[in-house]
Motif scaffolding. Structure first.
Motif, short mmCIF file in Angstrom:
data_model
loop_
_atom_site.label_atom_id
_atom_site.label_comp_id
_atom_site.label_asym_id
_atom_site.label_seq_id
_atom_site.Cartn_x
_atom_site.Cartn_y
_atom_site.Cartn_z
N GLN A 18 45.48 -65.24 169.12
CA GLN A 18 46.16 -65.76 170.22
C GLN A 18 46.24 -66.97 170.51
N CYS A 19 46.29 -68.09 169.74
CA CYS A 19 47.11 -69.35 169.67
C CYS A 19 46.98 -69.70 168.30
N PRO A 20 47.26 -70.61 167.14
CA PRO A 20 46.84 -71.05 166.15
C PRO A 20 46.60 -72.09 166.61
N LYS A 21 47.06 -72.86 167.63
CA LYS A 21 45.95 -74.27 167.97
C LYS A 21 44.91 -74.22 168.16
N ALA A 22 44.85 -72.77 168.95
CA ALA A 22 42.90 -72.32 169.56
C ALA A 22 41.78 -72.13 168.15
N PHE A 23 42.91 -71.67 167.44
CA PHE A 23 42.62 -71.56 165.55
C PHE A 23 41.81 -72.60 165.11
N PHE A 24 43.01 -72.88 164.53
CA PHE A 24 42.54 -75.03 163.86
C PHE A 24 41.99 -75.54 164.48
N LEU A 25 41.54 -75.71 165.82
CA LEU A 25 40.92 -76.20 166.08
C LEU A 25 39.13 -75.95 166.68
N HIS A 26 39.20 -74.77 166.37
CA HIS A 26 37.89 -73.94 165.75
C HIS A 26 37.06 -74.45 165.26
N LEU A 205 51.53 -76.73 169.52
CA LEU A 205 51.98 -75.57 170.53
C LEU A 205 51.61 -75.95 172.26
N PRO A 206 52.34 -75.68 173.15
CA PRO A 206 52.66 -76.23 173.92
C PRO A 206 51.03 -75.04 174.77
N ILE A 207 50.83 -75.70 175.86
CA ILE A 207 49.52 -74.50 176.45
C ILE A 207 50.99 -73.09 177.46
N GLY A 208 50.81 -72.54 177.29
CA GLY A 208 51.17 -71.73 178.18
C GLY A 208 50.37 -70.19 178.90
N LYS A 209 50.67 -68.73 178.90
CA LYS A 209 49.54 -67.67 179.53
C LYS A 209 48.64 -66.78 178.41
N HIS A 210 49.10 -67.83 176.84
CA HIS A 210 48.47 -67.09 175.97
C HIS A 210 47.48 -68.46 176.31
N CYS A 211 47.19 -69.06 176.80
CA CYS A 211 45.74 -69.49 176.92
C CYS A 211 44.77 -68.97 177.85
N PHE A 212 45.00 -67.73 179.05
CA PHE A 212 44.35 -67.27 179.02
C PHE A 212 44.04 -65.36 179.13
N SER A 216 40.44 -66.32 178.19
CA SER A 216 40.84 -67.77 177.74
C SER A 216 40.26 -68.14 177.44
N CYS A 217 40.62 -69.51 176.54
CA CYS A 217 40.59 -70.45 175.43
C CYS A 217 39.32 -71.21 175.42
N ASP A 218 38.33 -71.05 174.43
CA ASP A 218 37.83 -72.68 174.97
C ASP A 218 37.99 -73.81 174.68
N PHE A 219 39.58 -74.46 174.77
CA PHE A 219 39.76 -75.37 174.20
C PHE A 219 40.73 -75.85 175.94
N LEU A 220 40.84 -75.38 176.87
CA LEU A 220 41.27 -75.89 178.22
C LEU A 220 41.45 -76.98 178.73
N GLY A 221 39.44 -77.32 178.28
CA GLY A 221 39.72 -79.08 178.60
C GLY A 221 40.03 -79.90 177.85
N THR A 222 40.77 -79.81 176.64
CA THR A 222 41.09 -80.21 176.05
C THR A 222 42.59 -79.85 176.18
N CYS A 223 43.41 -79.54 175.77
CA CYS A 223 45.01 -79.36 175.98
C CYS A 223 44.93 -79.03 177.18
N TRP A 224 44.26 -78.47 178.39
CA TRP A 224 44.89 -78.58 179.58
C TRP A 224 44.90 -80.11 180.71
N GLU A 225 43.97 -80.99 179.63
CA GLU A 225 43.21 -82.29 180.48
C GLU A 225 44.80 -82.39 180.95
#
Ligand code: SF4
Length: 494
Positions: A18-26, A205-212, A216-225
């Motif tokens: 879904q998103c390499p950034k989500a993987f890395f943060l996870h 990686l910027p936010i985008g449609k892939h965030c949902f 819905s990504c677990d890191f919305l609170g961080t990336c969408w701050e």
């Protein structure tokens, strides 16, 4: 075996997809994850229950995860069981290329090993196939005599009779063909994911449609701050997300930066202006038309349904909608009166539910609901089940008026809605004491699961408390509709 026993599992693999950034943060900063919602917790719980039941398809197995919680031990125990040709293994654990999978059910059919992944769902989604393909890839590379991999889902056509028939409740589909085609895909994803970990820096990686999508990504609170702003363009609802991200990536982050341009839909313009001026929008003509369509005797109604994955009542199917609670409210001499009925879970007394709702609503000429699809659907099903009440149920359907059209059609808009057009969002507008923050139950999905928890509950005090919480939640829905209707009347009073 490497010192790091494994680096990727199916959850992290799907996150990487879904998103390499989500993987890395996870992997590296799990503390940044958003809190798990009650809805998600309940979905996990349901998954476990269905998974446990599906083990009866292949009874008598050894459950590796009950023998040990240590994954390295689980891996070695699985190896031993395979050497011994243990015919059925649950949660069999394999590792290949630092990727760990735990197979729900592994069965040796005398010749080959076959694996089964159980999903508490009626349909097979793309994500399920990717998940199964990853497991297939690992098994193919680490288990001799491995033959096939099946996705097991609930069977939409199954109807419960006297006893639950597990063999008929589930159905299976081989994913071998897909998995064979996806072996290279899995290998290359795993390599890229491992490289991302090795590089040890957060992917830019910027936010985008892939965030949902797909989840819905677990890191919305961080990336969408940075997008949390009362004038954020992401507060615009019912619009093409592509357009929003185009604006965002071009520095247009708040509505007042949107250039005046032709071609924006009227509903988008309403929102932009309203958010920008921090002022509600009122279409007096259409609101008056709606109010005038409501007859003198009116009330507000809401229903709740239970959709059990594993059917509980005779002749019902997996995820069939069973209405269990309705609430209605109305005003008499400036006093708000509530009426409700909660069907005891022990028996499928939908007839009583129907009789009660027909009785309660008989004296009203207009019955206001927020989004009437569910109510119409339930009543149509009840009509079929109990044809003797068909005429009266149809009368009730004719009386239903949908308050949500005011919001859906932008006859009224408030900046507080922030792209959410549900009754929960309306609660924020109507008054401070009408919200779900203090409620034990905060959504229809939670209500459904709380009701289901009564199935095995024998403590009468706990049962009573849950019944009260459910009624209070449903009352709140009708109260918000009533307050919203009164607010609309106020807006067009002159
Ligand atoms: S919120 Fe979006 S950008 Fe951030 S990690 Fe999740 S998917 Fe990636």
């Amino acid at each position: 075996m490497k010192t790091t026993f494994y680096s990727i599992n199916k959850t992290s693999f799907l996150k990487f997809d879904q998103c390499p950034k989500a993987f890395f943060l996870h992997k590296k900063s799990p503390q940044l994850k958003d809190p798990i919602s009650k809805e998600k917790q309940m979905t996990f719980k349901r998954g476990h229950e269905v998974g446990n039941l599906a083990q009866h398809l292949f009874p008598g197995g050894i459950n590796v995860s009950l023998e040990t919680k240590n994954l390295e031990e689980a891996y070695y125990l699985t190896q031993q069981l395979i050497e011994k040709k243990q015919s059925v293994i649950y949660e069999a654990t394999f590792v290949f290329k630092q990727t760990l999978v735990m197979v729900d059910i592994l069965n040796f059919n005398g010749k080959f090993w076959e694996a089964y992944e159980v999903k508490s769902s009626l349909k097979i989604s793309d994500v399920y196939i990717k998940d199964a393909c990853l497991q297939y890839y690992v098994l193919k590379n680490s288990l001799a005599e491995f033959n096939d991999f099946y996705l097991v889902t609930l069977n939409a056509d199954y109807e419960l009779k006297e006893e639950l028939n597990v063999m008929e409740l589930f159905k299976k589909r081989s994913i071998r063909k897909d998995a064979e085609k996806n072996l290279i895909f899995c290998e290359s994803k795993i390599e890229k994911a491992l490289l991302t970990l090795e590089e040890n820096k957060v992917p830019n990686l910027p936010i985008g449609k892939h965030c949902f999508s797909p989840y819905s990504c677990d890191f919305l609170g961080t990336c969408w701050e940075n997008t949390v702003h009362k004038k954020s363009i992401f507060n615009i609802g019912k619009t093409d997300r592509e357009q929003l991200f185009n604006w965002y990536n071009n520095g247009i982050t708040t509505v007042d930066k949107i250039p005046e341009q032709m071609g924006l839909h009227k509903n988008i313009q309403i929102q932009i202006e309203s958010i920008s001026k921090e002022k509600e929008y009122v279409d007096e003509t259409n609101i008056k038309n709606f109010i005038n369509s409501v007859k003198t005797q009116y009330c507000f109604l809401d229903m709740e349904v239970w959709q059990a994955a594993i059917p509980k009542y005779y002749n019902t199917k997996p995820f069939e909608q069973i209405p269990f609670l309705y609430s209605m409210c109305y005003e008499i001499n400036n006093e708000i009166v509530f009426e409700n009925y909660l069907k005891p879970i022990e028996s499928d007394n939908r007839e009583m539910f129907l009789k009660q709702i027909l009785l309660s609503t008989a004296k009203f000429e207009t019955i206001i609901v927020y989004d009437k699809n569910l109510e119409v659907n339930i009543l149509n099903n009840l009509k079929k089940l109990f044809p003797e009440y068909s005429a009266k149920a149809q009368e009730l359907i004719f009386k239903l008026t949908d308050l949500s059209i005011i919001i859906q059609n932008f006859y009224y808009y408030h900046p507080k809605l922030k792209s959410n057009f549900s009754l929960k969002a309306i609660a924020e507008i109507v008054s401070e004491d009408s919200n779900y923050n203090n409620e034990a139950i905060s959504s229809g999905l939670v209500a459904m699961n709380v009701y289901e928890s009564l199935w095995n509950e024998s403590n009468p005090i706990i049962k009573e408390t849950i019944y009260d919480q459910l009624k209070s939640y449903c009352n709140m829905d009708t109260l918000i509709s009533l307050k919203f209707f009164n607010l609309l009347k106020q807006k067009v009073k002159d």
